[in-house]
Design a protein around this motif. Structure first.
Motif, PDB file in Angstrom:
ATOM      1  N   ILE A  20      -3.904   0.375   0.337  1.00 24.10           N
ATOM      2  CA  ILE A  20      -3.748  -0.991   0.811  1.00 24.10           C
ATOM      3  C   ILE A  20      -3.212  -0.899   2.238  1.00 24.10           C
ATOM      4  O   ILE A  20      -2.240  -0.182   2.491  1.00 24.10           O
ATOM      5  N   SER A  21      -3.856  -1.592   3.160  1.00 25.54           N
ATOM      6  CA  SER A  21      -3.446  -1.516   4.563  1.00 25.54           C
ATOM      7  C   SER A  21      -3.232  -2.909   5.119  1.00 25.54           C
ATOM      8  O   SER A  21      -3.779  -3.892   4.619  1.00 25.54           O
ATOM      9  N   GLY A  22      -2.414  -2.994   6.158  1.00 22.89           N
ATOM     10  CA  GLY A  22      -2.128  -4.279   6.769  1.00 22.89           C
ATOM     11  C   GLY A  22      -1.884  -4.146   8.260  1.00 22.89           C
ATOM     12  O   GLY A  22      -1.519  -3.072   8.754  1.00 22.89           O
ATOM     13  N   THR A  23      -2.082  -5.236   8.971  1.00 20.16           N
ATOM     14  CA  THR A  23      -1.770  -5.304  10.396  1.00 20.16           C
ATOM     15  C   THR A  23      -0.949  -6.568  10.626  1.00 20.16           C
ATOM     16  O   THR A  23      -1.398  -7.675  10.292  1.00 20.16           O
ATOM     17  N   PHE A  24       0.259  -6.404  11.154  1.00 23.79           N
ATOM     18  CA  PHE A  24       1.152  -7.538  11.400  1.00 23.79           C
ATOM     19  C   PHE A  24       1.204  -7.812  12.903  1.00 23.79           C
ATOM     20  O   PHE A  24       1.417  -6.896  13.709  1.00 23.79           O
ATOM     21  N   TYR A  25       1.021  -9.078  13.250  1.00 18.15           N
ATOM     22  CA  TYR A  25       0.993  -9.487  14.653  1.00 18.15           C
ATOM     23  C   TYR A  25       2.269 -10.225  15.067  1.00 18.15           C
ATOM     24  O   TYR A  25       2.481 -10.462  16.250  1.00 18.15           O
ATOM     25  N   GLU A  26       3.088 -10.591  14.088  1.00 14.46           N
ATOM     26  CA  GLU A  26       4.345 -11.297  14.354  1.00 14.46           C
ATOM     27  C   GLU A  26       5.446 -10.728  13.457  1.00 14.46           C
ATOM     28  O   GLU A  26       5.170 -10.009  12.486  1.00 14.46           O
ATOM     29  N   SER A  27       6.680 -11.075  13.773  1.00 18.81           N
ATOM     30  CA  SER A  27       7.801 -10.688  12.911  1.00 18.81           C
ATOM     31  C   SER A  27       7.561 -11.197  11.500  1.00 18.81           C
ATOM     32  O   SER A  27       6.858 -12.190  11.279  1.00 18.81           O
ATOM     33  N   PHE A  28       8.176 -10.529  10.527  1.00 18.09           N
ATOM     34  CA  PHE A  28       7.887 -10.843   9.133  1.00 18.09           C
ATOM     35  C   PHE A  28       9.116 -10.618   8.270  1.00 18.09           C
ATOM     36  O   PHE A  28      10.065  -9.936   8.679  1.00 18.09           O
ATOM     37  N   ASP A  29       9.081 -11.181   7.076  1.00 18.90           N
ATOM     38  CA  ASP A  29      10.158 -11.000   6.102  1.00 18.90           C
ATOM     39  C   ASP A  29       9.576 -11.263   4.715  1.00 18.90           C
ATOM     40  O   ASP A  29       9.216 -12.391   4.380  1.00 18.90           O
ATOM     41  N   HIS A  30       9.460 -10.205   3.918  1.00 23.11           N
ATOM     42  CA  HIS A  30       8.888 -10.293   2.568  1.00 23.11           C
ATOM     43  C   HIS A  30       9.930  -9.855   1.548  1.00 23.11           C
ATOM     44  O   HIS A  30      10.596  -8.831   1.726  1.00 23.11           O
ATOM     45  N   PHE A  31      10.067 -10.594   0.481  1.00 25.25           N
ATOM     46  CA  PHE A  31      10.936 -10.236  -0.646  1.00 25.25           C
ATOM     47  C   PHE A  31      10.040  -9.858  -1.818  1.00 25.25           C
ATOM     48  O   PHE A  31       9.108 -10.595  -2.156  1.00 25.25           O
ATOM     49  N   ARG A  32      10.287  -8.712  -2.441  1.00 24.40           N
ATOM     50  CA  ARG A  32       9.407  -8.227  -3.505  1.00 24.40           C
ATOM     51  C   ARG A  32      10.168  -7.950  -4.803  1.00 24.40           C
ATOM     52  O   ARG A  32      11.338  -7.548  -4.785  1.00 24.40           O
ATOM     53  N   VAL A  33       9.457  -8.105  -5.889  1.00 24.38           N
ATOM     54  CA  VAL A  33       9.937  -7.677  -7.203  1.00 24.38           C
ATOM     55  C   VAL A  33       8.901  -6.711  -7.775  1.00 24.38           C
ATOM     56  O   VAL A  33       7.711  -7.046  -7.856  1.00 24.38           O
ATOM     57  N   TYR A  34       9.347  -5.512  -8.126  1.00 26.30           N
ATOM     58  CA  TYR A  34       8.485  -4.492  -8.718  1.00 26.30           C
ATOM     59  C   TYR A  34       8.654  -4.529 -10.244  1.00 26.30           C
ATOM     60  O   TYR A  34       9.765  -4.342 -10.753  1.00 26.30           O
ATOM     61  N   LEU A  35       7.558  -4.777 -10.948  1.00 32.07           N
ATOM     62  CA  LEU A  35       7.583  -4.924 -12.406  1.00 32.07           C
ATOM     63  C   LEU A  35       6.891  -3.723 -13.043  1.00 32.07           C
ATOM     64  O   LEU A  35       5.690  -3.513 -12.844  1.00 32.07           O
ATOM     65  N   PRO A  36       7.618  -2.916 -13.827  1.00 29.88           N
ATOM     66  CA  PRO A  36       7.027  -1.705 -14.402  1.00 29.88           C
ATOM     67  C   PRO A  36       6.064  -2.002 -15.551  1.00 29.88           C
ATOM     68  O   PRO A  36       6.085  -3.087 -16.148  1.00 29.88           O
ATOM     69  N   GLN A  37       5.233  -1.008 -15.862  1.00 27.10           N
ATOM     70  CA  GLN A  37       4.243  -1.160 -16.921  1.00 27.10           C
ATOM     71  C   GLN A  37       4.884  -1.511 -18.267  1.00 27.10           C
ATOM     72  O   GLN A  37       4.353  -2.319 -19.027  1.00 27.10           O
ATOM     73  N   GLY A  38       6.047  -0.909 -18.553  1.00 27.55           N
ATOM     74  CA  GLY A  38       6.690  -1.167 -19.833  1.00 27.55           C
ATOM     75  C   GLY A  38       7.042  -2.629 -20.027  1.00 27.55           C
ATOM     76  O   GLY A  38       6.938  -3.171 -21.127  1.00 27.55           O
ATOM     77  N   LEU A  39       7.458  -3.275 -18.945  1.00 30.16           N
ATOM     78  CA  LEU A  39       7.828  -4.692 -19.021  1.00 30.16           C
ATOM     79  C   LEU A  39       6.587  -5.561 -19.201  1.00 30.16           C
ATOM     80  O   LEU A  39       6.591  -6.510 -19.994  1.00 30.16           O
ATOM     81  N   ILE A  40       5.503  -5.247 -18.477  1.00 31.41           N
ATOM     82  CA  ILE A  40       4.255  -5.993 -18.638  1.00 31.41           C
ATOM     83  C   ILE A  40       3.745  -5.858 -20.072  1.00 31.41           C
ATOM     84  O   ILE A  40       3.315  -6.834 -20.703  1.00 31.41           O
ATOM     85  N   ALA A  41       3.820  -4.635 -20.613  1.00 28.79           N
ATOM     86  CA  ALA A  41       3.367  -4.411 -21.993  1.00 28.79           C
ATOM     87  C   ALA A  41       4.236  -5.172 -22.988  1.00 28.79           C
ATOM     88  O   ALA A  41       3.747  -5.701 -23.985  1.00 28.79           O
ATOM     89  N   GLU A  42       5.546  -5.234 -22.719  1.00 31.31           N
ATOM     90  CA  GLU A  42       6.462  -5.980 -23.591  1.00 31.31           C
ATOM     91  C   GLU A  42       6.084  -7.458 -23.623  1.00 31.31           C
ATOM     92  O   GLU A  42       6.117  -8.108 -24.673  1.00 31.31           O
TER      93      GLU A  42
END
Length: 300
Positions: free
Chosen positions: A88-110
């Motif tokens: 996955i690739s990206g090009t940013f042209y301006e300042s940025f701010d991203h908040f992420r949540v990483y959800l593991p496979q075990g939780l998705i399966a649950e």
């Protein structure tokens, strides 16, 4: 303790030590971007990721060779990503701010189990890369953005609860199209051998999935998938088949009561044995024993 990981590299999965029992939180930001920034994330990652755009920016985003976004990203936009098997690739042209949540496979399966009643037998890919303003996901993400190191005044349990709700919403959204699955590696022979020996040695008592998963050093979900890939049967089904084989060997002793056979083979009662035995063999234990005795006389 809940910490928000500061990503040094784009979409860098937080180290395992930063995962709560259900998820990990991270932040990817640059509030003073001086020139165009090109980034790429490669390699395999089984997590589902929910990203919330906190600052207006302009960017291009590609998944493999496919361009999935070009132009402005407004605050409140959500980017949903499934497990990564292509760069996955990206090009940013301006300042940025991203908040992420990483959800593991075990939780998705649950979550799949809580919704459908069944644990998927292989890793799940609910989504590719999708942009959305789903109001349920947005409110859940906003509840996590301002957390302090203790998980807010509600504590780390609050993070786990919100992560579970996020995962269930992703499962619901993913059901709008057939889920894709990733290949499963069979359980390695040393671990498989330990598990099979443990099952045989303890066939006369209740065996918990967590017990045999611990022997392999895996979570219950990952163990179940790899065990089935190695044996062709889910752990519960395999254990049941071994109990039936144990019961058959005991039934050949014509003097042993069925109630004793049931307990010796690990069933909680004679009716439990009868139900399982008939389901797998098509006949009852008592009839099976009679047939074996008749066959034995004729063979003699």
């Amino acid at each position: 303790m809940v910490r928000i990981h500061e990503e040094q590299d784009w979409r860098q999965t937080p180290p395992s030590s930063l995962f709560s029992s259900r998820a990990a939180l991270s932040r990817w930001k640059n509030h003073d971007l001086k020139s165009t920034l090109r980034v790429e994330s490669s390699g395999v990652d089984e997590h589902h990721i929910v990203s919330l755009i906190l600052r207006k920016t302009t960017a291009d985003l590609s998944h493999g060779s496919k361009l999935v976004h070009r132009g402005e990203l407004k605050p409140g936009t959500l980017v949903l990503s499934g497990p990564r098997s292509r760069p996955i690739s990206g090009t940013f042209y301006e300042s940025f701010d991203h908040f992420r949540v990483y959800l593991p496979q075990g939780l998705i399966a649950e979550c799949c189990e809580s919704i459908s009643g069944a644990i998927p037998d292989r890793p799940i890919e609910l989504l590719g890369t999708v942009y959305t303003k789903d109001r349920y996901l947005l409110e859940l993400m906003r509840a996590l953005v301002g957390l302090d190191s203790e998980g807010g005044w509600l504590g780390p349990g609050f993070v786990d609860a919100v992560a579970f709700a996020l995962s269930c919403r992703l499962v619901a959204l993913g059901q709008l199209r057939p889920p894709r699955t990733l290949p499963v590696v069979p359980l390695a022979f040393p671990a498989l051998n330990r598990v099979l020996e443990f099952i045989e040695a303890n066939i006369g008592r209740e065996i918990q999935l967590s017990e045999i998963a611990n022997l392999s050093g895996m979570t219950r979900v990952n163990f179940s998938r790899q065990f089935k890939a190695a044996t062709g049967q889910a752990p519960y089904r395999y254990i049941l088949s071994r109990r039936i084989e144990k019961a058959k060997s005991l039934l050949l002793n014509g003097s042993m009561p069925l109630s004793v056979v049931a307990l010796e083979a690990g069933f909680c009662s004679q009716p439990h044995l009868t139900t399982a035995f008939k389901k797998l063999t098509g006949t009852t234990p008592s009839r099976w024993r009679v047939v074996q005795e008749v066959n034995s006389r004729f063979s003699d």
